[in-house]
Scaffold this active site. Structure first.
Site, PDB file in Angstrom:
ATOM      1  N   GLY A 103       0.749  -1.222  -0.244  1.00 55.37           N
ATOM      2  CA  GLY A 103      -0.218  -0.004  -0.082  1.00 55.37           C
ATOM      3  C   GLY A 103       1.219   1.525  -0.299  1.00 55.37           C
ATOM      4  O   GLY A 103       1.140   1.687  -1.034  1.00 55.37           O
ATOM      5  N   TYR A 201       4.449  -2.812  -1.467  1.00 54.08           N
ATOM      6  CA  TYR A 201       5.168  -1.652  -0.579  1.00 54.08           C
ATOM      7  C   TYR A 201       5.205  -2.675   0.166  1.00 54.08           C
ATOM      8  O   TYR A 201       6.192  -2.438   1.002  1.00 54.08           O
ATOM      9  CB  TYR A 201       4.239  -0.621  -0.158  1.00 54.08           C
ATOM     10  CG  TYR A 201       4.563   0.331   0.566  1.00 54.08           C
ATOM     11  CD1 TYR A 201       6.070   0.918   0.393  1.00 54.08           C
ATOM     12  CD2 TYR A 201       4.801  -0.004   1.794  1.00 54.08           C
ATOM     13  CE1 TYR A 201       6.403   2.407   0.862  1.00 54.08           C
ATOM     14  CE2 TYR A 201       5.559   0.555   3.048  1.00 54.08           C
ATOM     15  CZ  TYR A 201       6.317   1.605   2.876  1.00 54.08           C
ATOM     16  OH  TYR A 201       6.328   2.694   3.180  1.00 54.08           O
TER      17      TYR A 201
END
Length: 486
Positions: A103, A201
């Site tokens: 994210g 991420y």
């Protein structure tokens, strides 16, 4: 739900088995004053309370799965939501994998579990039906999916200030606390080989959590020791400078942007700087405009064009210290570009949430793949390379993989990153095979293996499920992928 005899004899744990593991594994639970028999009974009860039965639309399977909450901060009321699937065959002999999506602010349940590598995925239609994923990774391992940090998916906090403190550090700390407490709830997995994997991420999450476990293990008691053996990240944010340079070079080389725009970015953008110049930002806006009409995360697959689609375009500015304003996390296309809509519909059904023991605090917002309310990210180191060097030196198995049609964290950027890591090459750019076709290429470094997956986008298991299963099987076995057709 039917169960194999080996699975039943193992996870329908008799008191004798649990007595053995609880004597050494549960001293710190606060129930040590209880008799071993009572401790074993309590553990069985906690596991059964989390067992998922009657999941709407679920086809019959021969393995058990569990879902629920683990408290990571009692004072603040922070609890993380998990979904765990035992291996299809012989779970007692299989390793355990923790899967993390990135994210920051995106759900490993929505992406990883239900759209990538878990055993079920929602189908299109008004009825809440699930289909079986024939390439689920629980063929190879026991699978644990975690929604982290708090504020993501069903994970919650009773202290609103916590959302303003989110960052890499607290994410790793809470995830480590989650694991300590989860192993106390499921102590039969304490002795299993443990691996952490993830994408995007999670190129931050996975190495940082691995480092924290690695450091804590040096002084951990027997009950809190985690049997970490290795980590694997895919299409991963690892180094701001090379990730961003590679993203632009990849776009030009794949005919996404013009020569003029490419040369302008090369002239005006210095990706080693903390903040890009005004001229650079304007050029990058032109660059991102292209991805309003094609899928950045999978260049050659269609986008979802349904008028009722809940999909939104969330892109990052190329700032090194503020990676949260536009996410790494927009939903990929996949074979069905609207698959994420089915997942969102499914997980927002009250009967589904009840079966999963989710949303028990009645969170005042709908479940979503990524929490757009997470608009602040406190800390994000510009590079994970120092952490990778430390973990490699510590003897952990480290693999990096890259789907080669991803434009967001492309194979070009990952190759620049690994070159920057500076490891000696032991085996250079060798093809590997998926049956009779080339599945991608391998580079074996001294301490790290790099694998490309041909034709796969940002979420490799979505676009190349068979190759992804081969990848995890060989990673767990610490073997190179097939070097010849088979």
């Amino acid at each position: 739900m039917s169960h194999s005899s080996s699975s039943s004899s193992w996870l329908n744990v008799g008191l004798q088995y649990l007595l053995i593991i609880t004597i050494w594994g549960l001293v710190g639970l606060g129930i040590a004053q209880l008799s071993p028999e009572k401790i074993a009974e309590q553990i069985i009860a906690e596991q059964e309370a989390d067992r998922v039965v009657g999941l709407p639309g679920q086809p019959p399977v021969n393995f058990k799965h569990y879902a629920g909450y683990v408290t990571v901060n009692q004072t603040h009321g922070r609890a993380l939501f998990y979904w765990f699937f035992e291996a299809i065959n012989q779970p007692q002999d299989k390793p355990l994998i923790l899967w993390l999506n990135g994210g920051p602010g995106c759900s490993s349940i929505g992406f990883g579990a239900l759209e990538e590598l878990g055993p079920f995925s929602p189908q299109r239609g008004s009825n809440p039906l699930l289909k079986i994923n024939p390439y689920t990774w629980n063929h190879a391992a026991n699978l644990l999916f975690l929604e982290s940090p708090v504020g993501v998916g069903f994970s919650y906090t009773n202290t609103s200030q916590d959302i303003k403190e989110l960052g890499d550090t607290i994410t790793a700390k809470d995830s480590h606390t989650f694991l300590i407490n989860w192993f106390r709830r499921f102590p039969q997995y304490k002795s299993h080989e443990f691996y952490i994997a993830g994408e995007s991420y999670a190129g931050h999450y996975v190495p940082q959590l691995s480092e924290l476990i690695f450091d804590q293990n040096k002084e951990a008691s027997k009950e809190d020791y985690i049997n970490l053996k290795g980590l694997m990240v895919g299409n991963a944010a690892l180094d701001d400078e090379t990730d961003q340079k590679g993203m632009i070079d990849y776009a030009w080389d794949h005919a996404v942007i013009s020569d003029k725009l490419y040369e302008g970015i090369k002239k005006n953008c210095n990706f080693s700087e903390v903040q890009p110049s005004h001229e650079c930002n304007e050029l990058l806006d032109d660059y991102f405009d292209v991805y309003d009409i094609i899928d950045m995360y999978s260049l050659y697959t269609p986008t979802c064009v349904e008028t009722n689609s809940s999909r939104t375009r969330q892109l990052f500015p190329l700032t090194r210290r503020n990676p949260n304003v536009r996410g790494w996390h927009r939903r990929p296309a996949g074979y069905d570009p609207c698959a994420s809509d089915y997942t969102s519909t499914y997980l927002n059904r009250p009967h589904v949430q009840k079966a999963l023991h989710a949303n028990v605090t009645h969170i005042p917002y709908r479940w979503s793949h990524c929490n757009d309310n997470i608009t602040f990210w406190k800390d994000a180191p510009s590079s994970m390379l120092p952490v990778l060097r430390k973990l490699i030196a510590g003897g952990l198995r480290v693999w990096v993989y890259s789907g080669d049609t991803d434009g967001r964290i492309p194979v070009t950027g990952t190759r620049y990153t690994l070159k920057k890591l500076g490891l000696n090459i032991l085996q250079d750019w060798t093809p590997w095979y998926n049956y009779r076709q080339v599945g991608g290429w391998i580079v074996v470094y001294d301490g790290l293996v790099f694998v490309t997956i041909r034709g796969a986008g940002h979420e490799v298991p979505v676009f190349a499920p068979r190759q992804a299963l081969l990848l995890i099987e060989h990673f767990l076995a610490n073997r190179n992928l097939p070097s010849k057709p088979f």
